[in-house]
Scaffold this motif. Structure first.
Motif, PDB file in Angstrom:
ATOM      1  N   ALA B  12       0.835  -1.205   0.000  1.00  0.00           N
ATOM      2  CA  ALA B  12       0.000   0.000   0.000  1.00  0.00           C
ATOM      3  C   ALA B  12       0.866   1.250   0.000  1.00  0.00           C
ATOM      4  O   ALA B  12       0.612   2.208  -0.736  1.00  0.00           O
ATOM      5  CB  ALA B  12      -0.921  -0.003   1.213  1.00  0.00           C
ATOM      6  N   ALA B  13       1.920   1.220   0.824  1.00  0.00           N
ATOM      7  CA  ALA B  13       2.819   2.371   0.913  1.00  0.00           C
ATOM      8  C   ALA B  13       3.512   2.604  -0.426  1.00  0.00           C
ATOM      9  O   ALA B  13       3.668   3.740  -0.865  1.00  0.00           O
ATOM     10  CB  ALA B  13       3.847   2.140   2.010  1.00  0.00           C
ATOM     11  N   ARG B  14       3.901   1.506  -1.051  1.00  0.00           N
ATOM     12  CA  ARG B  14       4.591   1.626  -2.340  1.00  0.00           C
ATOM     13  C   ARG B  14       3.674   2.201  -3.410  1.00  0.00           C
ATOM     14  O   ARG B  14       4.071   3.066  -4.178  1.00  0.00           O
ATOM     15  CB  ARG B  14       5.084   0.239  -2.806  1.00  0.00           C
ATOM     16  N   ARG B  15       2.446   1.687  -3.431  1.00  0.00           N
ATOM     17  CA  ARG B  15       1.528   2.159  -4.455  1.00  0.00           C
ATOM     18  C   ARG B  15       1.249   3.644  -4.253  1.00  0.00           C
ATOM     19  O   ARG B  15       1.229   4.431  -5.188  1.00  0.00           O
ATOM     20  CB  ARG B  15       0.209   1.378  -4.441  1.00  0.00           C
ATOM     21  N   ARG B  16       1.053   3.995  -2.994  1.00  0.00           N
ATOM     22  CA  ARG B  16       0.753   5.395  -2.696  1.00  0.00           C
ATOM     23  C   ARG B  16       1.923   6.298  -3.097  1.00  0.00           C
ATOM     24  O   ARG B  16       1.731   7.369  -3.656  1.00  0.00           O
ATOM     25  CB  ARG B  16       0.476   5.529  -1.209  1.00  0.00           C
ATOM     26  N   PHE B  17       3.126   5.844  -2.818  1.00  0.00           N
ATOM     27  CA  PHE B  17       4.304   6.621  -3.187  1.00  0.00           C
ATOM     28  C   PHE B  17       4.369   6.787  -4.707  1.00  0.00           C
ATOM     29  O   PHE B  17       4.633   7.874  -5.205  1.00  0.00           O
ATOM     30  CB  PHE B  17       5.563   5.922  -2.666  1.00  0.00           C
ATOM     31  N   ARG B  18       4.112   5.697  -5.434  1.00  0.00           N
ATOM     32  CA  ARG B  18       4.166   5.774  -6.894  1.00  0.00           C
ATOM     33  C   ARG B  18       3.132   6.762  -7.430  1.00  0.00           C
ATOM     34  O   ARG B  18       3.399   7.495  -8.368  1.00  0.00           O
ATOM     35  CB  ARG B  18       3.906   4.386  -7.518  1.00  0.00           C
ATOM     36  N   GLU B  19       1.944   6.766  -6.822  1.00  0.00           N
ATOM     37  CA  GLU B  19       0.873   7.619  -7.343  1.00  0.00           C
ATOM     38  C   GLU B  19       1.008   9.062  -6.888  1.00  0.00           C
ATOM     39  O   GLU B  19       0.682   9.983  -7.628  1.00  0.00           O
ATOM     40  CB  GLU B  19      -0.492   7.075  -6.897  1.00  0.00           C
ATOM     41  N   GLU B  20       1.460   9.252  -5.630  1.00  0.00           N
ATOM     42  CA  GLU B  20       1.394  10.609  -5.074  1.00  0.00           C
ATOM     43  C   GLU B  20       2.740  11.334  -5.058  1.00  0.00           C
ATOM     44  O   GLU B  20       2.782  12.545  -5.240  1.00  0.00           O
ATOM     45  CB  GLU B  20       0.835  10.559  -3.652  1.00  0.00           C
ATOM     46  N   ALA B  21       3.820  10.614  -4.834  1.00  0.00           N
ATOM     47  CA  ALA B  21       5.112  11.282  -4.695  1.00  0.00           C
ATOM     48  C   ALA B  21       5.889  11.315  -6.012  1.00  0.00           C
ATOM     49  O   ALA B  21       6.438  12.348  -6.394  1.00  0.00           O
ATOM     50  CB  ALA B  21       5.933  10.600  -3.607  1.00  0.00           C
ATOM     51  N   LEU B  22       5.925  10.184  -6.698  1.00  0.00           N
ATOM     52  CA  LEU B  22       6.751  10.073  -7.908  1.00  0.00           C
ATOM     53  C   LEU B  22       6.462  11.150  -8.960  1.00  0.00           C
ATOM     54  O   LEU B  22       7.401  11.671  -9.568  1.00  0.00           O
ATOM     55  CB  LEU B  22       6.591   8.663  -8.502  1.00  0.00           C
ATOM     56  N   PRO B  23       5.176  11.525  -9.191  1.00  0.00           N
ATOM     57  CA  PRO B  23       4.933  12.574 -10.194  1.00  0.00           C
ATOM     58  C   PRO B  23       5.587  13.919  -9.847  1.00  0.00           C
ATOM     59  O   PRO B  23       5.741  14.765 -10.702  1.00  0.00           O
ATOM     60  CB  PRO B  23       3.413  12.720 -10.212  1.00  0.00           C
ATOM     61  N   HIS B  24       5.960  14.101  -8.578  1.00  0.00           N
ATOM     62  CA  HIS B  24       6.517  15.401  -8.172  1.00  0.00           C
ATOM     63  C   HIS B  24       8.028  15.353  -7.985  1.00  0.00           C
ATOM     64  O   HIS B  24       8.601  16.203  -7.318  1.00  0.00           O
ATOM     65  CB  HIS B  24       5.857  15.856  -6.864  1.00  0.00           C
ATOM     66  N   LEU B  25       8.666  14.332  -8.569  1.00  0.00           N
ATOM     67  CA  LEU B  25      10.099  14.156  -8.362  1.00  0.00           C
ATOM     68  C   LEU B  25      10.910  15.362  -8.866  1.00  0.00           C
ATOM     69  O   LEU B  25      11.882  15.769  -8.235  1.00  0.00           O
ATOM     70  CB  LEU B  25      10.570  12.871  -9.049  1.00  0.00           C
TER      71      LEU B  25
END
Lengths: 262, 183
Positions: B12-25
């Motif tokens: 769940a944490a990984r999916r959330r990171f991919r969806e919410e954090a990665l686009p703002h790298l």
């Protein structure tokens, strides 16, 4: 409110940053109009903003870093049923993927640009040159959506990305290949982004947003729920790609056919 | 906050990171690069920040993922400073106490020229920003490069909005003075 120099300075900055409500902005604008020295200060701030916008935009993260970070968050394991196949065919799949990627790239380079995509880029350029990028100017999707709905047969996807740093500016209607196509305009610093939605009859761009370059403009296109979406801007390609990802995620939550969040 | 070594973030944490954090790298990297002043250290800071972000509890709904990720980056940068450049933090602490109001140009000094400011080249802009004390620099970058609102900057830096406003005003005044002075 005290009108000493320092708080006035804060207000000038807040006006520049669009942080004042209409009433506050009006008051400061009146003061600027009455005081040439103040006007001069504001002009200097605006000049600084222009210089900064030209030189300190968001910088694309290096590809190596992006890969490392993405690897940190990769899905943990495939379901056991698939795992055995995966191990058996791993190298074959990898080779196929490489080949497909290579082919895809080749196809992209080799095919003539899509007429619809080309028309969309021209519409974006026209909006920028004319200084009239929108037919309806509003940062509120609840204004833009009904305006478009009153002129088109199908409801347009309009998402709010202000908190992601891409505030809505408004919308317009472009004519793409003889059909009316709704276009949303978003802003990023001093750059405009046009997102045009093509209807059900349009071509399939694939589910993943894909980047191409046309006349020097980065263009990202993808398909969802039978609609084709094409985003164009003079932003850095990586930034436009993140915009497309954000738009797609937000649109996925809005569309009727979207899977409900568990 | 420490990373518990050996504790892998869940699906769940990984999916959330991919969806919410990665686009703002890109945003995260830009901020880190300005704070650190170079690309190599910026990559370390971003990597550290992303590890922290991944460890964050996936149950908590984040109102604004972009502002949240930038906050994590900012805190990771300060941790990195504490380890690698403690002197930078000591200096940053005293920035607010500087009595001289930069930018409040004395009447004798000629007013900076707006055309000159607007025409400043990349090198001059970079140098002027690098010279800003850390609290002013981070506020200016969050506003101008990341496009955060006053409220978001206030939450990210943990100071009241009034402080954000005065830091931003002073950062701009310093830059105007530097870039507008005919050298």
């Amino acid at each position: 409110m005290t009108h000493d120099d320092e708080s006035l300075d804060l207000l000038l900055n807040a006006l520049l940053d669009g942080e004042l409500d209409a009433k506050g902005a009006l008051e400061v604008e009146r003061q600027i109009a009455q005081d040439p020295a103040l006007a001069e200060r504001y002009v200097r701030m605006a000049a600084l903003r222009k210089a900064l916008a030209a030189h300190i935009g968001s910088e694309a993260a290096p590809e190596g870093l992006r890969r490392r970070i993405a690897a940190l968050a990769e899905p943990l394991e495939r379901p056991a049923r698939q795992k055995r196949d995966w191990r058996g065919y791993g190298s074959a799949i990898a080779a196929t993927a490489l080949l497909t990627l290579g082919l895809q790239h080749f196809v992209e380079v080799a095919t003539a640009p899509d007429a619809a995509v080309e028309a969309i880029v021209f519409a974006h350029m026209r909006g920028q040159i004319s200084g009239q990028p929108t037919d309806v100017a509003s940062t509120d999707r609840h204004t833009v959506k009904p305006w478009l709905a009153g002129k088109l047969p199908v409801a347009t996807i309009v998402v709010d990305l202000a908190s992601e740093g891409f505030p809505l500016v408004g919308g317009r209607i472009d004519i793409i290949e003889g059909l009316a196509a709704p276009t949303l305009v978003y802003k990023r610093r001093a750059h405009l982004i046009s997102v045009t939605e093509l209807g059900k009859t349009s071509r399939d761009f694939g589910k993943e947003p894909r980047m191409q370059t046309l006349d020097g403009y980065p263009v990202v296109a993808w398909s969802m729920e039978g609609r084709g979406l094409v985003a164009v801007s003079d932003l850095a390609p990586a930034e436009l790609l993140s915009f497309a990802e954000l738009f797609r995620t937000a649109a996925g939550k809005e569309l009727p056919g979207a899977a409900k969040q568990p | 906050m420490t990373n518990e070594s050996g504790k892998e973030p869940g699906e769940a944490a990984r999916r959330r990171f991919r969806e919410e954090a990665l686009p703002h790298l890109d945003d995260a990297y830009s901020l880190a690069r300005w704070l650190a002043g170079n690309r190599t250290d910026a990559e370390d800071i971003v990597q550290d920040a992303c590890l922290r972000a991944l460890q964050a509890s996936p149950e908590r709904r984040v109102e604004n993922p972009r502002a949240w990720l930038l906050t994590v980056v900012r805190n990771a940068a300060y941790n990195w400073f504490a380890k690698n450049r403690p002197a930078a933090l000591v200096l940053a602490g005293g920035a607010e106490d500087v009595e001289t109001r930069a930018g409040a140009t004395a009447p004798s000094a000629p007013a900076p020229d707006a055309a000159l400011i607007e025409a400043a080249d990349r090198r001059a802009v970079n140098e002027a920003i690098e010279a800003l004390p850390l609290p002013f620099k981070e506020t200016l970058i969050m506003r101008e490069a990341n496009g955060l609102s006053y409220r978001e900057i206030s939450e990210a830096t943990g100071v009241p909005i009034g402080t954000v406003m005065s830091r931003l005003a002073r950062a701009r005044a310093m830059l105007i003075e530097k870039l507008g002075a005919s050298s």
